[in-house]
Design an enzyme around this catalytic site. Structure first.
Site, short mmCIF file in Angstrom:
data_model
loop_
_atom_site.label_atom_id
_atom_site.label_comp_id
_atom_site.label_asym_id
_atom_site.label_seq_id
_atom_site.Cartn_x
_atom_site.Cartn_y
_atom_site.Cartn_z
CB CYS A 267 -0.98 -0.01 1.17
SG CYS A 267 -0.25 0.15 2.81
CG HIS A 315 -4.66 0.26 3.69
ND1 HIS A 315 -3.78 -0.50 2.93
CD2 HIS A 315 -5.69 0.56 2.87
CE1 HIS A 315 -4.27 -0.64 1.71
NE2 HIS A 315 -5.41 0.00 1.64
CG HIS A 327 -6.71 0.58 -1.88
ND1 HIS A 327 -6.93 -0.20 -0.79
CD2 HIS A 327 -7.75 0.33 -2.73
CE1 HIS A 327 -8.03 -0.91 -0.94
NE2 HIS A 327 -8.55 -0.60 -2.10
#
Length: 351
Positions: A267, A315, A327
């Site tokens: 990520c 994240h 993402h």
């Protein structure tokens, strides 16, 4: 006579606690557990292997939790790897400085030795020669000055030599300390890598227990159903627009932990790579990126802003307009579009 009683039958088997059902059509399969980010990894009782009767919903939920924890361990790995790189550079610089100081000390010693030899041949016991025979150069300099046996020029050269020796010792000590820390960090890197691999291995074993139709449903969900957002008014800067263009090009690339492109990403690797294409350097971890700019209200988000998720900033994705982020979700999935509210938003950051 000792009687042997048979164990009682019918005792209920202990079942693993049900972590909660997660719909396979939900957008954020990988981080559905992070929405409530709690969670001890092991849903089964200590020492017990989950029974075959565990429902597909329970298995899916446990896979999601493992992926969430693997993502957290990945960010720890990334942070440690970043520090290892910094330390490697610091060690190299400290060693180079020590080598320069050593060369300087060697030159000064040679010069002083040449002077001592010349004076010795002239019948004098040179102060510089006595310095090399003395265990305490400071004491020698004090005595020599008191006896008026050393010239001011020689004293200056000897003091410079003494300073160079001390500088060399300090550089060696710094290099040694950096080397020791580098060794500790490399060991931490190994542990983080092992933690990620254990969690991913456990997730894969759970996936293998799913019926084939459930695995196919997860595969469909991992590809996502998001579509490119309609072009908006653009980012707050040309750099943000360039980063958005880069992250859009990465859609469809596979997730790979510890990777920052150009062909696979985790990520924070995705967002740091995208901004690197725009000439902007971002920290390597989602936690670092959460502090890499000005925070703005979610309703004021512009394309190029970083959207950080979870209470631990575990994240991160990039807002691309139209209520969507791009993402890298989790292992087994690909870089994709998802709604910005797929998980609880911790912060929106404008680099």
């Amino acid at each position: 006579m000792v009687s042997h009683r048979s164990p009682r039958h019918g005792t209920p088997r202990r079942r693993a606690p049900h972590p909660g059902a997660f719909g396979l059509g939900v957008r954020a399969t990988a981080f559905s557990a992070a929405a409530g980010a709690v969670a001890v990894l092991t849903a089964a009782p200590a020492g017990a292997e989950p029974g075959a009767e565990e429902s597909p919903a329970a298995l899916n939920a446990r896979v999601d939790r493992l992926y969430t924890e693997a993502a957290q361990a990945t960010e720890e790995y990334n942070a440690t790897a970043e520090r290892v790189e910094e330390l490697r550079g610091q060690v190299e610089r400290a060693q180079s400085a020590a080598a320069r100081d050593q060369a300087r000390v060697n030159r000064m010693r040679d010069d002083l030795g040449t002077l001592a030899a010349a004076q010795y041949r002239g019948g004098e016991v040179a102060p510089s020669l006595a310095l090399f025979l003395s265990d305490e150069p400071d004491e020698y300099l004090a005595r020599a000055a008191a006896l008026d046996r050393i010239s001011s020029r020689q004293a200056a050269r000897l003091r410079e030599y003494r300073h160079a020796v001390r500088s060399l010792e300090e550089q060696r000590a710094r290099a040694g300390g950096k080397l020791a820390e580098l060794g500790h960090r490399r060991e931490a890197l190994r542990r983080h890598r092992a933690a990620v691999q254990r969690k991913l291995g456990a997730a894969q074993r759970l996936l293998n227990r799913l019926p084939s139709e459930e695995r196919a449903a997860r595969e469909r969900a991992s590809r996502g159903t998001g579509r490119p957002a309609a072009p908006g008014a653009g980012g707050p800067s040309s750099r943000a627009s360039a980063a958005v263009a880069a992250v859009r090009r990465a859609v469809g690339s596979p997730y790979a932990w510890g990777q920052a492109g150009p062909h696979a990403f985790d990520c924070s690797g995705l967002t740091s790579w995208a901004y690197a294409q725009a000439g902007v350097s971002l920290p390597r971890t989602s936690q670092g990126q959460s502090r890499a700019g000005r925070r703005v209200p979610r309703e004021q988000a512009l394309p190029g802003d970083l959207v950080v998720y979870g209470p631990d900033a575990g994240h991160v994705g990039m807002y691309v307009g139209g209520g969507q982020v791009v993402h890298a979700p989790h292992p087994g999935a690909r870089v994709r579009y998802d709604p910005v509210g797929m998980m609880p938003v911790a912060a929106v950051v404008r680099p």
